[in-house]
Motif scaffolding. Structure first.
Motif, PDB file in Angstrom:
ATOM      1  N   GLN A 117       0.817  -1.209   0.000  1.00 13.91           N
ATOM      2  CA  GLN A 117       0.000   0.000   0.000  1.00 13.91           C
ATOM      3  C   GLN A 117       0.856   1.266   0.000  1.00 13.91           C
ATOM      4  O   GLN A 117       0.344   2.357   0.208  1.00 13.91           O
ATOM      5  N   GLY A 118       2.153   1.123  -0.226  1.00 14.75           N
ATOM      6  CA  GLY A 118       3.011   2.289  -0.332  1.00 14.75           C
ATOM      7  C   GLY A 118       3.444   2.879   0.981  1.00 14.75           C
ATOM      8  O   GLY A 118       3.919   4.016   1.027  1.00 14.75           O
ATOM      9  N   TYR A 119       3.309   2.118   2.083  1.00  8.66           N
ATOM     10  CA  TYR A 119       3.701   2.610   3.391  1.00  8.66           C
ATOM     11  C   TYR A 119       5.070   2.088   3.819  1.00  8.66           C
ATOM     12  O   TYR A 119       5.500   2.305   4.956  1.00  8.66           O
ATOM     13  N   ALA A 120       5.734   1.347   2.948  1.00  8.89           N
ATOM     14  CA  ALA A 120       7.072   0.822   3.200  1.00  8.89           C
ATOM     15  C   ALA A 120       7.776   0.696   1.851  1.00  8.89           C
ATOM     16  O   ALA A 120       7.111   0.676   0.806  1.00  8.89           O
ATOM     17  N   PRO A 121       9.100   0.604   1.836  1.00  9.85           N
ATOM     18  CA  PRO A 121       9.810   0.474   0.560  1.00  9.85           C
ATOM     19  C   PRO A 121       9.296  -0.697  -0.277  1.00  9.85           C
ATOM     20  O   PRO A 121       8.966  -1.756   0.255  1.00  9.85           O
ATOM     21  N   LYS A 122       9.244  -0.508  -1.588  1.00 11.15           N
ATOM     22  CA  LYS A 122       8.678  -1.502  -2.496  1.00 11.15           C
ATOM     23  C   LYS A 122       9.425  -2.833  -2.491  1.00 11.15           C
ATOM     24  O   LYS A 122       8.878  -3.847  -2.900  1.00 11.15           O
ATOM     25  N   ILE A 123      10.673  -2.819  -2.026  1.00  8.93           N
ATOM     26  CA  ILE A 123      11.433  -4.061  -2.008  1.00  8.93           C
ATOM     27  C   ILE A 123      10.748  -5.127  -1.154  1.00  8.93           C
ATOM     28  O   ILE A 123      10.887  -6.322  -1.396  1.00  8.93           O
ATOM     29  N   PHE A 124       9.956  -4.690  -0.172  1.00  9.35           N
ATOM     30  CA  PHE A 124       9.296  -5.635   0.721  1.00  9.35           C
ATOM     31  C   PHE A 124       8.037  -6.255   0.101  1.00  9.35           C
ATOM     32  O   PHE A 124       7.378  -7.070   0.750  1.00  9.35           O
ATOM     33  N   THR A 125       7.698  -5.881  -1.129  1.00  9.39           N
ATOM     34  CA  THR A 125       6.591  -6.560  -1.818  1.00  9.39           C
ATOM     35  C   THR A 125       7.057  -7.854  -2.483  1.00  9.39           C
ATOM     36  O   THR A 125       6.236  -8.604  -3.003  1.00  9.39           O
ATOM     37  N   TYR A 126       8.347  -8.101  -2.483  1.00 12.56           N
ATOM     38  CA  TYR A 126       8.918  -9.264  -3.179  1.00 12.56           C
ATOM     39  C   TYR A 126       8.442 -10.569  -2.533  1.00 12.56           C
ATOM     40  O   TYR A 126       8.630 -10.795  -1.341  1.00 12.56           O
ATOM     41  N   VAL A 127       7.813 -11.421  -3.334  1.00  7.31           N
ATOM     42  CA  VAL A 127       7.420 -12.761  -2.907  1.00  7.31           C
ATOM     43  C   VAL A 127       8.037 -13.750  -3.884  1.00  7.31           C
ATOM     44  O   VAL A 127       7.877 -13.612  -5.097  1.00  7.31           O
ATOM     45  N   ASP A 128       8.772 -14.733  -3.363  1.00  8.60           N
ATOM     46  CA  ASP A 128       9.476 -15.641  -4.265  1.00  8.60           C
ATOM     47  C   ASP A 128       8.592 -16.829  -4.654  1.00  8.60           C
ATOM     48  O   ASP A 128       7.426 -16.912  -4.265  1.00  8.60           O
TER      49      ASP A 128
END
Length: 579
Positions: free
Chosen positions: A381-392
């Motif tokens: 939702q844009g409340y943290a750096p986008k790198i944490f959206t990474y799902v392997d």
């Protein structure tokens, strides 16, 4: 026309002029081929590659958890050192009556919190659920604060759980450095998380089953002891009944002790809300979550109420062993261990320490799970750096998991002379976090119901309704506020009022901030969220109840309701309580 059809028609006819809400869904995913066994379970390098990619909002964690996982997470997932060891300190501070009453009151609060969460999770199954509910139904800035507060709560609890694991093993081995055991258990937590969601689910299933079985054994043994069936020569070789409630007494340290017990009880329930977080990763939460939510009632009754009732009958609150000598934790101070010692039950103390060890390790795994999923939701939702959206490809939010695990080495501070002081300050950051989370869940449910009715919907369109309805959430919210007040009464500094800590003595200004630091931290996050997103308190008419709402199979739901209505009364009650 049915109520459901009317609600749908009304929704289509209205045009909402409110500003667009934050995104709650990631969008449509690319078609994903079935991964091989090694990749799916995180056992090769291929598994670390990205599983899905979205141009806008990042990734979505796949729904792989089964009903049996949710049920066991609900009934025993968050039972840990707070219950098995922390209850000894609560017994010492407040006496058996305060211990029992306070756990019952917090049990009522958690019953309503979890049911409210269950209703929201069935309607809006979003990873990192209760954080997104605060954003959606209360205030984006408050949601930001709750999300980051929850992430840091678990990140800070992780090194504590590792420390507890180390000292628990010290019950058998006093010669090996605690640092060795901390390292071993940190590696164990990392290995479990290699297997992703299913690794967490399977570990919680078997750990919860073990805790449940051990608690049942403990209750049976306690009943025998209370009735005088203990070995000859032991403290329990004759009938004692409720003698300890008369001498040394049912209460200790008056109202101060009662408040202190209240706070300990609230902390012991931390993690109960994880069942709602896990629901977003269940294959069919509409079918499995209601039954899992109902198990929370039995967990409260079986684990907390009955277990601590027997503890109060068998261990006097003035027992010196309850104090503990270790600044972090002393498993010898656990009332569950003391029952075995005083009853001359050979090996029972070691058995209970194994239970404590499994419980603490399980909660350490939960720290990584709860913190990483919430951090991923924040990033989506844009409340943290986008790198944490990474799902392997093995369904792991990889960078979020690594972020939480990175806090684990903080456990090594116990090797320094100032270790206890550092840990006091670290724990203060997470001390009240759970209470703010629970209160936000109740408030989110209240505002959801108001917005739901305002948009022309009826409760018949909600497939799983909270047992206490909106009034249950009001009760839960009031109890959360009362616990916060109780905490303030136990940690006021000397300059405001003297002789408040349980057992006498004084609390200085530093002690006040150590115990109440979570409040200014939450406020700081709230202000930070407002500065970042410029979100304001949502008006009820602007609350979005449609975006991201799960589409339900109403033919099946109505058929099941008709089938339930046709059952005999006893069978309906069985389904309401268990299924």
């Amino acid at each position: 026309m049915s109520d459901i059809e009317k609600g749908s028609a009304g929704k289509e006819a209205r045009v909402d002029t409110a500003p667009p809400p934050p995104a709650y869904e990631a969008g449509s995913a690319e078609a994903i081929p079935q991964e091989d066994f090694m990749t799916r379970n995180g056992l090769n390098l291929q598994s670390f590659k990205p599983r899905r990619y979205f141009a806008g909002d990042g990734t979505v964690i796949e729904q792989t958890m089964k009903s049996r996982h949710l049920h066991m997470i609900a009934i025993g997932g968050s039972i840990g050192a707070g219950f098995f060891v922390g209850s000894g300190k609560a017994l010492r501070n407040g006496g058996p009556a305060s211990l029992l009453i306070d756990f019952m009151i917090i049990g009522v609060m958690m019953f309503n919190v979890v049911y409210a969460l269950g209703e929201l999770a069935v309607m809006f199954p979003v990873t990192g659920g209760f954080y997104t509910y605060s954003t959606r139904f209360i205030d984006p800035s408050w949601g930001f604060a709750m999300g980051w507060n929850y992430v840091f709560q678990w990140a800070i609890v992780l090194p504590l759980e590792l420390t507890v694991c180390g000292f628990t093993v010290g019950y058998w081995d006093q010669n090996t450095s605690v640092a060795v055991w901390i390292t071993i258990f940190l590696v164990a937590i990392i290995v479990i998380n290699i297997f992703g969601t299913l690794g967490y689910a399977e570990e919680e299933f078997w750990a919860s089953a073990f805790k449940l079985g051990a608690t049942v054994v403990f209750l049976i043994i306690c009943l025998v002891m209370v009735l005088g069936g203990g070995p000859k020569g032991s403290r329990y070789d004759h009938y004692t009944g409720a003698a300890l409630w008369y001498n040394p007494g049912a209460f200790a340290n008056g109202f101060r002790g009662f408040c202190s017990c209240f706070v300990t009880a609230a902390f012991a329930f931390s993690g109960t809300e994880l069942v709602g977080l896990a629901a977003a990763e269940a294959k069919n939460p509409v079918k499995s979550l209601p039954g899992a939510i109902k198990q929370v009632f039995w967990r409260i009754t079986l684990f907390y109420i009955l277990g601590l009732f027997f503890v109060g009958l068998l261990i006097p609150h003035d027992d010196e062993n309850l104090l503990g000598a270790n600044p972090f934790i002393n498993v010898n101070a656990s009332p569950f261990v003391l029952v075995g010692k005083y009853g001359n039950l050979k090996g029972f103390d070691s058995f209970m320490n194994v239970v404590i060890l499994v419980s603490v390790l399980s909660l350490g795994v939960s720290c990584v799970y709860g913190g990483s999923r919430t951090l991923t939701a924040l990033a989506q939702q844009g409340y943290a750096p986008k790198i944490f959206t990474y799902v392997d490809r093995s369904n792991r939010p990889l960078w979020s998991v690594l972020f939480i695990i990175a806090f684990g080495p903080l456990a090594y501070v116990n090797l320094a002379a100032a270790g206890p002081t550092v840990f006091d300050w670290l724990l203060s950051l997470s001390g009240l976090a759970a209470l703010f989370t629970w209160g936000s869940i109740c408030l989110s449910h209240i505002r959801f119901r108001k917005a739901w009715a305002l948009k022309g919907h009826s409760t018949d369109e909600i497939p799983f309704k909270a047992a206490g309805g909106v009034w249950g959430s009001y009760l839960g919210l009031v109890l959360v506020v009362l616990v916060l007040i109780a905490q303030s009464l136990t940690c006021l500094p000397t300059v405001l009022r003297s002789n408040l800590p349980p057992g006498g003595g004084f609390n200085d200004v530093e002690g006040f901030f150590i115990q109440y630091l979570a409040l200014p931290v939450v406020i700081a996050f709230w202000i930070g969220g407002f500065i970042w997103k410029r979100g304001s308190w949502l008006r009820i008419e602007n609350v979005d109840v449609d975006t991201g709402r799960r589409e339900h199979n109403w033919d099946e739901i109505n058929a099941y309701r008709a089938q339930l209505a046709a059952m005999p009364a006893w069978k309906r009650w069985f389904h309401k309580l268990f299924v």
